[in-house]
Design a protein around this motif. Structure first.
Motif, PDB file in Angstrom:
ATOM      1  N   PRO A  11       0.832  -1.205   0.000  1.00  0.00           N
ATOM      2  CA  PRO A  11       0.000   0.000   0.000  1.00  0.00           C
ATOM      3  C   PRO A  11       0.865   1.253   0.000  1.00  0.00           C
ATOM      4  O   PRO A  11       2.087   1.186   0.192  1.00  0.00           O
ATOM      5  N   SER A  12       0.212   2.388  -0.198  1.00  0.00           N
ATOM      6  CA  SER A  12       0.902   3.663  -0.025  1.00  0.00           C
ATOM      7  C   SER A  12       1.170   3.892   1.459  1.00  0.00           C
ATOM      8  O   SER A  12       0.629   3.190   2.320  1.00  0.00           O
ATOM      9  N   ASP A  13       1.995   4.880   1.772  1.00  0.00           N
ATOM     10  CA  ASP A  13       2.249   5.172   3.184  1.00  0.00           C
ATOM     11  C   ASP A  13       1.017   5.803   3.807  1.00  0.00           C
ATOM     12  O   ASP A  13       0.095   6.270   3.126  1.00  0.00           O
ATOM     13  N   ALA A  14       0.990   5.835   5.130  1.00  0.00           N
ATOM     14  CA  ALA A  14      -0.195   6.292   5.859  1.00  0.00           C
ATOM     15  C   ALA A  14      -0.541   7.742   5.539  1.00  0.00           C
ATOM     16  O   ALA A  14      -1.724   8.111   5.494  1.00  0.00           O
ATOM     17  N   ASP A  15       0.485   8.595   5.308  1.00  0.00           N
ATOM     18  CA  ASP A  15       0.206  10.004   5.026  1.00  0.00           C
ATOM     19  C   ASP A  15      -0.566  10.164   3.715  1.00  0.00           C
ATOM     20  O   ASP A  15      -1.456  11.023   3.603  1.00  0.00           O
ATOM     21  N   THR A  16      -0.243   9.348   2.720  1.00  0.00           N
ATOM     22  CA  THR A  16      -0.952   9.428   1.433  1.00  0.00           C
ATOM     23  C   THR A  16      -2.413   9.029   1.608  1.00  0.00           C
ATOM     24  O   THR A  16      -3.323   9.699   1.088  1.00  0.00           O
TER      25      THR A  16
END
Length: 390
Positions: free
Chosen positions: A65-70
């Motif tokens: 997955p993308s990082d949490a901020d994204t």
């Protein structure tokens, strides 16, 4: 083992066994299981959304997955919030755990009964938990002024308030929550758990998330799994001022959200209408289900603004016995509240479900009461002691 149900499933934890555990233990009997236990939205995602997820399942599971901020940034755009005020997590209980580690240093005040992790987590880390009892005679309604006075008397440094509350579904108006937050502006932290706020229908815009974002010591907790009917994904978030939100983001792992969570968050922007329709249908079902349950003389039904109803059984009925009867004879899972602080096994929390499921629940309760009446009318005869004749 009673009614063919392994009671050990319900004694291993303060929470109910998972549906997966029930399927493993019950085998074929679990295929027709109706879950009145886990608070979930039965109308969302829609079948079309599930079909889309199924078509993309291979790529969703195969890639990082993308990082949490994204992901949090996309959620902020969907909700109309400032990304700097959000921290996303792998379920709301992850946030409860980290709030305890980061901000609960000495003591925490909590009304009971409420969601068990709010008491269990700080107790596990050796904090003093100041429990404010909600009274049955008051229909478990929280008196805000009395709670504030209790916090002052106990000198609690952190205070929690769940709105609506779990397991009774009691709701406090927006203005009372603002008063509560402002009355405790000197505390280390004030937490408003809004895990079920989307199900409220008696007030427009009931959330205090936007107000929390401009206060120095307030955090609002949200649970996406409950709202979106996707407990298996495990995702939640908090809203707070940029400083508190950044401290939480720093504590959490950078990749703490999975690809399914990311996929759902990016789908939400296109399915807002379906989500709001699901809330309308659930509010309709809550009213109908509450009215039908209230017609049963064995039950007292409490008013709720969540997606569940708290009911009290008549004194001669046993909640644990009813739970086991419904599970073994009718493949219905309910939440008996005997292991909740401030409650007894006379109380049940029943999740709001569509009409055909409620009919089956009512039939199961009536079957249980008939069996109890029959047992009372025809008690088993005592064995006759035979004397040998020599």
């Amino acid at each position: 083992m009673r009614h063919g149900v392994d009671a050990g499933m319900f004694q291993q934890t303060a929470h109910s066994p998972s549906v997966f555990e029930l399927h493993r233990r019950m085998g074929d009997r679990a295929r027709q299981l109706i879950d009145f236990c886990i608070p979930c939205n039965p109308y969302f995602p829609t079948p079309e959304m599930f079909e889309l997820l199924a078509r993309n399942l291979e790529s969703v599971l195969k890639f990082y997955p993308s990082d949490a901020d994204t992901i949090a940034g996309q959620l902020a755009r969907v909700l109309g919030l400032n990304p700097s005020t959000i921290a996303m997590s792998n379920g709301s209980t992850e946030l409860i755990t980290w709030m305890d580690h980061l901000w609960v240093r000495e003591s925490i005040a909590i009304p009971i009964p409420t969601f068990g992790r709010w008491t269990d987590q700080p107790l596990e880390t050796g904090k003093r938990v100041d429990m404010f009892p909600l009274r049955e005679r008051d229909s478990f309604e929280l008196n805000v002024e009395a709670y504030v006075n209790f916090i002052r008397a106990r000198r609690s440094r952190v205070a929690v308030l769940c709105n609506p509350n779990n397991p009774d579904g009691g709701y406090l108006p927006h203005r009372q929550i603002l008063h509560f937050m402002d009355s405790l502006a000197d505390l280390d932290l004030v937490v408003i758990d809004e895990s079920f706020i989307d199900f409220v229908e008696i007030e427009r815009n009931p959330s205090v998330a936007s107000e929390a974002a401009i206060r120095p010591n307030v955090v609002v907790l949200k649970s996406l799994g409950k709202n979106f009917g996707l407990h298996g994904i495990r995702f939640g978030y908090l809203v707070a001022n940029p400083g508190l939100a950044a401290a939480m983001r720093k504590a959490l792992p950078k990749w703490n959200l999975n690809s399914l969570a990311e996929t759902i968050v990016f789908m939400l922007a296109e399915h807002g209408d379906e989500y709001h329709e699901s809330l309308r249908l659930l509010a309709r079902d809550r009213y109908t289900m509450g009215r039908q349950l209230a017609q049963l003389p064995e039950l007292t039904v409490y008013s709720s603004q969540a997606n569940f109803l708290l009911v009290r059984l008549a004194p001669d009925l046993d909640g644990t016995d009813l739970r086991d009867h419904l599970l073994s004879r009718h493949q219905i899972l309910i939440r008996e509240c005997g292991n909740k602080l401030g409650m007894s096994k006379q109380f049940l929390r029943l999740v709001v479900r569509p009409q055909q499921d409620v009919i089956r629940l009512i039939e199961g309760i009536r079957d249980y009461t008939r069996a109890r009446w029959q047992q009372a009318a025809d008690p088993p005869s005592k064995p006759v002691a035979l004397r040998s004749i020599s």
